[in-house]
Design an enzyme around this catalytic site. Structure first.
Site, PDB file in Angstrom:
ATOM      1  N   TYR A   3      -6.670 -11.151   9.475  1.00  0.00           N
ATOM      2  CA  TYR A   3      -7.432 -10.070  10.092  1.00  0.00           C
ATOM      3  C   TYR A   3      -8.430  -9.497   9.073  1.00  0.00           C
ATOM      4  O   TYR A   3      -9.606  -9.301   9.384  1.00  0.00           O
ATOM      5  CB  TYR A   3      -6.468  -8.983  10.578  1.00  0.00           C
ATOM      6  CG  TYR A   3      -7.148  -7.792  11.214  1.00  0.00           C
ATOM      7  CD1 TYR A   3      -7.474  -7.798  12.571  1.00  0.00           C
ATOM      8  CD2 TYR A   3      -7.476  -6.668  10.459  1.00  0.00           C
ATOM      9  CE1 TYR A   3      -8.106  -6.713  13.162  1.00  0.00           C
ATOM     10  CE2 TYR A   3      -8.112  -5.576  11.029  1.00  0.00           C
ATOM     11  CZ  TYR A   3      -8.416  -5.605  12.390  1.00  0.00           C
ATOM     12  OH  TYR A   3      -9.045  -4.536  12.966  1.00  0.00           O
ATOM     13  N   ILE A  45      -7.519   4.247   2.653  1.00  0.00           N
ATOM     14  CA  ILE A  45      -7.498   4.094   1.210  1.00  0.00           C
ATOM     15  C   ILE A  45      -8.235   2.815   0.863  1.00  0.00           C
ATOM     16  O   ILE A  45      -8.104   1.819   1.564  1.00  0.00           O
ATOM     17  CB  ILE A  45      -6.037   4.119   0.706  1.00  0.00           C
ATOM     18  CG1 ILE A  45      -5.947   4.378  -0.785  1.00  0.00           C
ATOM     19  CG2 ILE A  45      -5.308   2.886   1.076  1.00  0.00           C
ATOM     20  CD1 ILE A  45      -4.531   4.737  -1.208  1.00  0.00           C
ATOM     21  N   LYS A  97       2.904   0.910  -2.450  1.00  0.00           N
ATOM     22  CA  LYS A  97       2.211   0.932  -1.164  1.00  0.00           C
ATOM     23  C   LYS A  97       3.165   0.352  -0.132  1.00  0.00           C
ATOM     24  O   LYS A  97       3.354  -0.857  -0.029  1.00  0.00           O
ATOM     25  CB  LYS A  97       0.909   0.134  -1.201  1.00  0.00           C
ATOM     26  CG  LYS A  97       0.136   0.276   0.114  1.00  0.00           C
ATOM     27  CD  LYS A  97      -1.308  -0.119  -0.017  1.00  0.00           C
ATOM     28  CE  LYS A  97      -2.137   0.332   1.167  1.00  0.00           C
ATOM     29  NZ  LYS A  97      -1.665  -0.148   2.459  1.00  0.00           N
ATOM     30  N   ARG A 118      -0.761   8.412  12.585  1.00  0.00           N
ATOM     31  CA  ARG A 118      -2.103   8.569  12.062  1.00  0.00           C
ATOM     32  C   ARG A 118      -3.152   8.363  13.164  1.00  0.00           C
ATOM     33  O   ARG A 118      -4.214   8.994  13.136  1.00  0.00           O
ATOM     34  CB  ARG A 118      -2.282   7.551  10.934  1.00  0.00           C
ATOM     35  CG  ARG A 118      -3.683   7.426  10.441  1.00  0.00           C
ATOM     36  CD  ARG A 118      -3.634   6.899   9.026  1.00  0.00           C
ATOM     37  NE  ARG A 118      -4.910   6.375   8.612  1.00  0.00           N
ATOM     38  CZ  ARG A 118      -5.141   5.093   8.392  1.00  0.00           C
ATOM     39  NH1 ARG A 118      -4.185   4.220   8.589  1.00  0.00           N
ATOM     40  NH2 ARG A 118      -6.313   4.701   7.982  1.00  0.00           N
ATOM     41  N   CYS A 161      23.278 -36.978  13.072  1.00  0.00           N
ATOM     42  CA  CYS A 161      22.907 -36.371  11.796  1.00  0.00           C
ATOM     43  C   CYS A 161      21.834 -37.221  11.117  1.00  0.00           C
ATOM     44  O   CYS A 161      22.028 -38.427  10.942  1.00  0.00           O
ATOM     45  CB  CYS A 161      24.144 -36.280  10.906  1.00  0.00           C
ATOM     46  SG  CYS A 161      23.754 -35.817   9.211  1.00  0.00           S
TER      47      CYS A 161
HETATM   48  S1  IVH Z   1      -2.193   7.719   0.303  1.00  0.00           S
HETATM   49  C1  IVH Z   1      -5.862   9.652   0.666  1.00  0.00           C
HETATM   50  N1  IVH Z   1      -0.047   6.526  -0.674  1.00  0.00           N
HETATM   51  O1  IVH Z   1      -1.707   2.997   3.262  1.00  0.00           O
HETATM   52  C2  IVH Z   1      -5.081   8.423   0.713  1.00  0.00           C
HETATM   53  N2  IVH Z   1      -0.965   5.689   1.355  1.00  0.00           N
HETATM   54  O2  IVH Z   1      -4.696   2.504   3.787  1.00  0.00           O
HETATM   55  C3  IVH Z   1      -4.188   8.404   1.871  1.00  0.00           C
HETATM   56  N3  IVH Z   1       0.310   3.829   2.332  1.00  0.00           N
HETATM   57  O3  IVH Z   1      -2.316   4.934   6.089  1.00  0.00           O
HETATM   58  C4  IVH Z   1      -3.083   7.462   1.786  1.00  0.00           C
HETATM   59  N4  IVH Z   1       1.848   3.733   0.767  1.00  0.00           N
HETATM   60  O4  IVH Z   1       0.003   4.082   5.749  1.00  0.00           O
HETATM   61  C5  IVH Z   1      -0.969   6.542   0.322  1.00  0.00           C
HETATM   62  N5  IVH Z   1       1.858   5.600  -1.647  1.00  0.00           N
HETATM   63  C6  IVH Z   1       0.947   5.628  -0.658  1.00  0.00           C
HETATM   64  C7  IVH Z   1       0.999   4.722   0.429  1.00  0.00           C
HETATM   65  C8  IVH Z   1       0.012   4.790   1.417  1.00  0.00           C
HETATM   66  C9  IVH Z   1       1.429   3.215   1.899  1.00  0.00           C
HETATM   67  C10 IVH Z   1      -0.427   3.450   3.555  1.00  0.00           C
HETATM   68  C11 IVH Z   1      -0.576   4.559   4.547  1.00  0.00           C
HETATM   69  C12 IVH Z   1      -2.041   4.722   4.765  1.00  0.00           C
HETATM   70  C13 IVH Z   1      -2.582   3.425   4.273  1.00  0.00           C
HETATM   71  C14 IVH Z   1      -3.970   3.647   3.707  1.00  0.00           C
END
Ligand code: IVH
Length: 692
Positions: free
Chosen positions: A38, A85, A123, A144, A429
């Site tokens: 994707y 992000i 992440k 979200r 087998c």
């Molecule tokens: S911060 C301002 N921290 O990644 C930044 N996001 O692409 C906001 N995610 O929707 C996100 N682990 O679902 C942040 N330690 C982490 C994260 C995280 C996973 C995911 C989250 C967000 C997506 C952003």
């Protein structure tokens, strides 16, 4: 076509594909493509739009954060938008340096100036949530959605044990804690196990989830909270939404790290790996350390996140489009990829289990190159309908063996005559040619070659040499491995052909140990019939069954030649065991092995057959009706039949007993009408026990 016309056409096609896949992913929780594929489409469209800026229309898939609001949930406008992000595409260490360099440049720091402080987080691969607390009480949970408007899922989220319904300690008038709701890998496997069972039982609306994130999204956005609650979820906190300012009684946190500690103090899980880091070097070290730990984590992560620690600096850095300049996601190799199936083979495991395995065009998944992926069993292979030539999604997460998640729609939609044949499990087998059988109520086929089958050799030898079997002291895992790999043992009788010289010639084998093993082999030849029989490793024949068989028949030949009916006369031998014994001794190879062992000098004292006892319930006819309190109907039937009784389907004057359980129907009425004795399960068990 001019290059421009080409770009217009390609962008339109990409937009349409992306819309389709985004809908499958965000709305239906049923993606058809791995994320990496994707992302490739997405990045191609972004590149086209960068070149021809007029193609970047307001409704282009690149112009939204992602997600769509599902009908059926109340919509929630986020007080503070939930941002995206930026993803660092370079997954090497250079990705971390590039981020640090950008931050320093934006902040106008000299190249040789002091390092910037960061917080390194994991992440998580789940679903982002905004949790709103008013005076410490959870009042709203929202997904979200598209970043501006999400879905209200408070009821479902209340069932997540790791999310506090009330904050510990002192809480501000308003605070929104953000984080990721996810499903642990073991919970995911267990859920899919249950889903497969439901599908096998004919429940049409059930599905198997492709990965933990999908299962988590499905649970959170499940309209029925009871179903959501049955799918265990976990949570990690990592961010902040709206909050009462410190000047009006809000927490006085000036760094991301302070906030994470505050979340933890309020009762939220915060990943223990979270760490402060100074400058690019420590970011790189974190990326590497977590990369090594990734497979061992109990949940999926797709990368790490670096955030500028100081909230003041975050403010100074600000945002570009919807991505903060102060944070970046630094990824690891994707755990799902597309590849093509070049063949489907059947592998035989150490215990004789046959597993269909897809042979794949080599593909880099989860950090390793994968060429084989399991299809689990015949039912799974058919349900996924994987054929040679298909393009498939392969998943490798953690130390779990790679698996084929599914076939992409383009392949699945092809007419049948343009695809390979439907998979069927061979009835022989593939390693030794013995019959492969699938027992009732089992999903797996098994090779019945036992001792003869090369795939089962190591396991068979270890089992035979075990303490509870003929016992060859000192013949352990490592040695058997060595002997089989060096082709010194092929079948059990080869064990007794091993001499001191052969043994002592092996790697890491001292003279004394070699002598001991020769002596232990010699000693093992003098054994007992139950030990020998158990040692053969016949499926369903454990130690106690082996004892019962030996007592009943006295001699091995009598057991090898007994019919199923004769075997059923043995105490505790039911149809499954009887059939398994028959299949085993019907394979000529297995009989040969037994003969050769005897020829090598393996002996035991044979006895006389036990006096033929008349089976306790011989000649009695039973009918079972209703649901019994502890036994399934088949179990009750097995028990009665093993005791010599006949179990009939309908009640007549000839019926001796009707065993009635809950909700017994017309059969019970008929029994009463005919004056047949009606008993319950307890009485039935008593009759069985009395006869022993
Ligand atoms: S911060 C301002 N921290 O990644 C930044 N996001 O692409 C906001 N995610 O929707 C996100 N682990 O679902 C942040 N330690 C982490 C994260 C995280 C996973 C995911 C989250 C967000 C997506 C952003």
């Amino acid at each position: 076509m001019t290059p421009r016309e080409q770009a217009v056409q390609e962008a339109a096609a990409l937009s349409e594909q992306l819309r389709h896949h985004a809908h499958r992913y965000y709305v239906l929780d049923a993606p058809e493509l791995p994320d990496a594929a994707y992302d490739q489409l997405f990045q191609r469209l972004q590149a086209l739009e960068a070149e021809h800026s007029d193609l970047r229309t307001a409704d282009s898939p690149t112009q939204r954060v992602g997600g769509k609001v599902l009908d059926g949930f109340t919509k929630v406008r986020h007080k503070v938008p939930m941002l995206s992000i930026r993803t660092e595409t370079d997954i090497t260490a250079a990705g971390a340096s590039a981020f640090d360099a950008r931050v320093r440049k934006e902040l106008g720091l000299a190249e040789d100036g002091p390092p910037v402080d960061y917080v390194c987080e994991l992440k998580f691969d789940g679903l982002a949530l905004n949790l709103r607390y008013e005076h410490g009480v959870l009042v709203q949970a929202a997904t979200r959605g598209d970043g501006e408007v999400g879905e209200e899922v408070t009821q479902n989220i209340r069932t997540v044990q790791q999310i506090p319904l009330r904050l510990n300690g002192s809480a501000p008038p308003v605070v929104e804690v953000r984080g990721e709701v996810y499903m642990r890998r073991d919970q995911f496997e267990a859920l899919n196990e249950r889903q497969r069972a439901k599908i096998a039982a004919g429940q049409k609306n059930e599905k198997v989830f492709v990965n933990p994130r999908n299962a988590a999204a499905g649970a959170v956005r499940q309209l029925d909270p009871a179903i959501a609650a049955a799918r265990p979820l976990s949570f990690f906190a990592y961010g902040l939404g709206e909050v009462t300012p410190a000047s009006e009684g809000g927490p006085d946190c000036t760094t991301q790290f302070d906030w994470l500690q505050q979340f933890h103090a309020w009762g939220f899980p915060v990943a223990t790996q979270t760490q402060r880091a100074r400058g690019a070097i420590e970011l790189i070290a974190f990326h590497e350390t977590i990369g090594r730990q990734r497979d061992a984590l109990p949940y999926d992560i797709d990368g790490v996140v670096y955030k500028v620690d100081s909230v003041a600096l975050q403010r100074q850095l600000g945002f570009v489009s919807r991505e903060p300049r102060w944070a970046v996601a630094h990824k690891y190799p994707a755990q799902e990829q597309l590849t093509t199936v070049q063949g489907i083979e059947v592998q035989v495991g150490r215990t004789g289990k046959l597993t269909p395995v897809a042979k794949l065009a080599p593909v880099f998944v989860g950090g390793v190159t994968v060429t084989n992926a399991t299809l689990h069993n015949e039912d799974e292979a058919r349900r996924k309908d994987v054929r040679v030539g298909d393009t498939v999604i392969v998943r490798r997460a953690g130390d779990v063996i790679p698996e084929v998640v599914g076939v992409v729609p383009e392949s699945a939609a092809k007419p049948d005559d343009q695809r390979g044949p439907v998979f069927t499990m061979p009835r022989q087998c593939p390693v030794c040619g013995s019959d492969a059988v699938r027992e009732e109520d089992e999903v797996d086929y098994r090779c019945t070659g036992g001792l003869f089958c090369a795939a089962q050799r190591k396991e068979a030898i270890l089992h035979f040499a075990a303490r509870r079997a003929v016992e060859v002291e000192g013949l352990g895992d490592k040695l058997v491995e060595q002997l089989v790999d060096a082709n010194l043992i092929r079948t059990l009788p080869d064990l007794y052909k091993l001499g001191f010289t052969t043994l002592v010639g092996l790697d890491r084998m001292a003279e004394k140990s070699a002598k001991n093993i020769v002596a232990a082999l010699e000693k093992s030849k003098q054994t007992t019939l139950p030990r020998f029989l158990f040692g053969l490793g016949i499926r369903h024949v454990g130690e106690s069954t082996a004892k019962d068989l030996a007592k009943h028949f006295g001699k091995l030949d009598a057991i090898m030649d007994a019919t199923e009916v004769e075997l059923l006369e043995v105490n505790d031998v039911g149809p499954v065991v009887a059939q398994s014994l028959r299949t085993f001794f019907d394979q000529p190879h297995n009989r040969e092995v037994v003969e050769q062992l005897r020829a090598c000098g393996v002996t035991w004292e044979e006895g006389e057959p036990a006096p033929r006892t008349v089976l306790p319930l011989a000649g009695k006819t039973f009918v079972i009706t209703g649901t019994l309190p502890t036994l399934a109907r088949d179990e009750a039937k097995d028990k009665l039949e093993s005791a010599g009784a006949k179990v009939a389907g309908s009640v007549s004057k000839k019926t001796d007993y009707v065993v009635a359980g809950a909700e017994a129907g017309s059969k019970l009425d008929k029994a009463i009408a005919l004056g047949v004795e009606v008993i319950d399960e307890a009485k039935m068990l008593a009759l069985l026990a009395a006869g022993e």
